[in-house]
Design a protein around this motif. Structure first.
Motif, PDB file in Angstrom:
ATOM      1  N   GLU A  32       0.964  -1.178   0.099  1.00 47.04           N
ATOM      2  CA  GLU A  32      -0.029  -0.114  -0.069  1.00 47.04           C
ATOM      3  C   GLU A  32       0.827   1.393   0.019  1.00 47.04           C
ATOM      4  O   GLU A  32       2.047   1.226   0.413  1.00 47.04           O
ATOM      5  N   ASN A  33       0.639   2.262  -0.834  1.00 49.08           N
ATOM      6  CA  ASN A  33       1.190   3.410  -0.511  1.00 49.08           C
ATOM      7  C   ASN A  33       1.118   4.002   0.697  1.00 49.08           C
ATOM      8  O   ASN A  33       0.340   3.962   1.708  1.00 49.08           O
ATOM      9  N   ASP A  34       2.374   4.469   1.113  1.00 48.04           N
ATOM     10  CA  ASP A  34       2.679   4.907   2.533  1.00 48.04           C
ATOM     11  C   ASP A  34       1.595   6.084   2.889  1.00 48.04           C
ATOM     12  O   ASP A  34       1.266   6.097   4.236  1.00 48.04           O
ATOM     13  N   GLY A  59       3.366  14.376   7.544  1.00 47.99           N
ATOM     14  CA  GLY A  59       4.972  14.672   7.301  1.00 47.99           C
ATOM     15  C   GLY A  59       5.596  15.505   8.023  1.00 47.99           C
ATOM     16  O   GLY A  59       4.978  16.550   8.808  1.00 47.99           O
ATOM     17  N   LYS A  60       6.748  15.543   8.434  1.00 51.60           N
ATOM     18  CA  LYS A  60       7.640  16.549   9.381  1.00 51.60           C
ATOM     19  C   LYS A  60       7.450  18.003   9.092  1.00 51.60           C
ATOM     20  O   LYS A  60       7.333  18.795  10.002  1.00 51.60           O
ATOM     21  N   VAL A  74       5.112   9.793  15.468  1.00 50.20           N
ATOM     22  CA  VAL A  74       5.928   8.831  14.698  1.00 50.20           C
ATOM     23  C   VAL A  74       5.385   7.544  14.120  1.00 50.20           C
ATOM     24  O   VAL A  74       4.339   7.183  14.716  1.00 50.20           O
ATOM     25  N   ASN A  75       6.126   7.000  13.244  1.00 48.79           N
ATOM     26  CA  ASN A  75       5.774   5.680  12.829  1.00 48.79           C
ATOM     27  C   ASN A  75       4.041   5.477  12.267  1.00 48.79           C
ATOM     28  O   ASN A  75       3.566   4.289  12.586  1.00 48.79           O
ATOM     29  N   ALA A  76       3.826   6.707  11.642  1.00 48.14           N
ATOM     30  CA  ALA A  76       2.348   6.539  11.400  1.00 48.14           C
ATOM     31  C   ALA A  76       2.086   5.718  10.487  1.00 48.14           C
ATOM     32  O   ALA A  76       1.165   5.100  10.235  1.00 48.14           O
ATOM     33  N   GLY A 118      -0.392   2.557  10.642  1.00 47.49           N
ATOM     34  CA  GLY A 118      -1.401   2.354   9.600  1.00 47.49           C
ATOM     35  C   GLY A 118      -1.347   0.840   8.774  1.00 47.49           C
ATOM     36  O   GLY A 118      -2.199   0.196   8.690  1.00 47.49           O
ATOM     37  N   ALA A 119      -0.176   0.542   8.629  1.00 45.92           N
ATOM     38  CA  ALA A 119       0.259  -0.919   7.960  1.00 45.92           C
ATOM     39  C   ALA A 119      -0.529  -1.822   9.081  1.00 45.92           C
ATOM     40  O   ALA A 119      -1.291  -2.984   8.595  1.00 45.92           O
TER      41      ALA A 119
END
Length: 410
Positions: free
Chosen positions: A189-191, A335-336, A370-372, A376-377
């Motif tokens: 899947e797209n990130d 995103g950051k 972090v680690n979003a 999600g995965a």
């Protein structure tokens, strides 16, 4: 009542009990009885049956209060295990969890996205094997693996594209090759799509039906959600907004002609650094530049506002077309760089959008940490496996595998 109805009702009650235990457990019998609406004898019989089948286990006692302590029940997590992987140009971030959602192990595997396909596929296997060993499992114990990858995977060919920074991963059937490599079904899947799914599960989009997500980081990405379903497109490229050609409306000159360039070239981290430098703000990356600008504004110094306004103009120009066509409830920054801008950048982008399009769409920043992508995965993999094992219809369905295009329900 028709023949077979008691069995059907039993299956429905079993699924309701398992769903409640996964969502709110561990629970006592009386708590489960209240959650699913069964009588005390029916709930006791249900638990006894599920315990005999190995679906639920006793999980200690509920303490406190007067009287005897009550037995707690939980889903037997060892029934199935999953892996979730965040694939980046720098390596693989792997988490192993059981079907209850309990994290068993986390492993970061450094690996270049350049080289040969055999090298990166072999590295993938090594990363998953090592993570499983850390969790006290083997690869054969896994039921499903979901990988979040930058770019898009064509559902007809399985090929990764729109990811020039991942050259070793291009040119082959990615989900098919990885599935063959480890002997476990692998979905890609797209990130940013996975981040959108996580926002619908645990972020600020829990009750939002239509939104656009904009990923502002080292690179740029996006996701589109309509009626709580991911829009992937015919070739998996929906939401890849970094490839749109847009004009540059920034007041500062950074060498980009007003006629424009790719959206990704306007708001990527290196471009944000150049834009900040043109406004007298030095930084090593985009998120640091934005953080400093926000701090300058908060301290009453005006130096940061022109830079952030120029950045907001660039972001709004890239998002305006999507907002005009979709009329979403929300534009969500992640995103950051997006998170560094916070409410200040959101307000400026909203102001710019209102000067360009009719919809008055609010702009907000992600509540996820972090680690979003990996989170999600993980949620997506759990939904897939819980449907396979328990028949539960999850809030997130399986990402597309080769020659399968099925939108994700959230």
């Amino acid at each position: 009542m028709r023949a077979g109805s008691p069995r059907l009702l039993r299956e429905i009650n079993d699924r309701a009990a398992i769903d409640a235990l996964l969502r709110d457990g561990p629970l006592t019998r009386s708590e489960l009885e209240y959650a699913i609406g069964l009588s005390k004898p029916a709930t006791a019989q249900l638990l006894a049956r599920l315990e005999e089948e190995g679906v639920v286990v006793r999980e200690g006692l509920r303490g406190g209060g007067r009287g005897p302590r009550a037995q707690l029940w939980a889903v037997n997590g060892s029934i199935a295990n999953i892996a979730a992987v965040d694939l980046t140009p720098r390596g693989l971030d792997v988490v192993i969890a059981d079907v209850s959602g309990a994290t068993l192990a986390e492993y970061l595997h450094p690996q270049s996205a350049r080289g040969t396909a055999d090298e990166v596929v072999g590295g993938f296997r090594q990363a998953v094997v090592t993570a499983c060993e850390m969790a006290g499992r083997t690869v054969e114990d896994l039921t499903h693996v979901i990988v979040g990858a930058p770019g898009a995977v064509n559902p007809r060919t399985g090929h990764l594209w729109l990811a020039p920074h991942m050259p070793a991963w291009e040119g082959f059937d990615m989900p098919g090759r990885l599935t063959d490599e480890i002997g476990v079904p692998v979905s890609i899947e797209n990130d940013v799509n996975l981040v959108a799914l996580e926002e619908m599960s645990a972020g600020i989009a829990v009750e939002t039906r239509n939104f656009v997500m904009v990923w502002l980081d080292q690179g740029i990405g996006g996701a589109i959600v309509m009626d709580r379903k991911l829009v992937r497109g015919a070739t998996g490229g929906a939401g890849e907004i970094d490839w749109m050609y847009v004009p540059d409306r920034a007041a500062a000159d950074t060498g980009i002609p007003p006629t424009g360039t790719r959206f990704g070239d306007l708001v990527s981290s290196p471009s944000v650094v150049k834009l900040a430098k043109a406004h007298g703000i030095a930084a090593r990356n985009g998120w640091t530049a934005v953080t400093r600008a926000v701090q300058l504004m908060a301290s009453g110094q005006q130096q940061g506002e022109p830079f952030l306004t120029d950045l907001a103009r660039r972001v709004a120009t890239g998002v305006a077309g999507l907002v005009s066509v979709m009329d979403p409830e929300l534009v969500l920054l992640c995103g950051k760089t997006g998170l560094a801008g916070g409410e200040t950048l959101c307000r400026l982008i909203s102001t710019e959008l209102r000067s360009m399009v009719v919809p008055r769409t609010p702009v907000a920043f992600s509540a996820l940490g972090v680690n979003a992508v990996r989170a999600g995965a993980l949620h997506s993999a759990l939904a897939v496996v819980r449907e396979q094992v328990f028949g539960l219809t999850g809030h997130i369905t399986e990402p597309s595998r080769r020659q399968v295009v099925s939108p994700a329900d959230a």
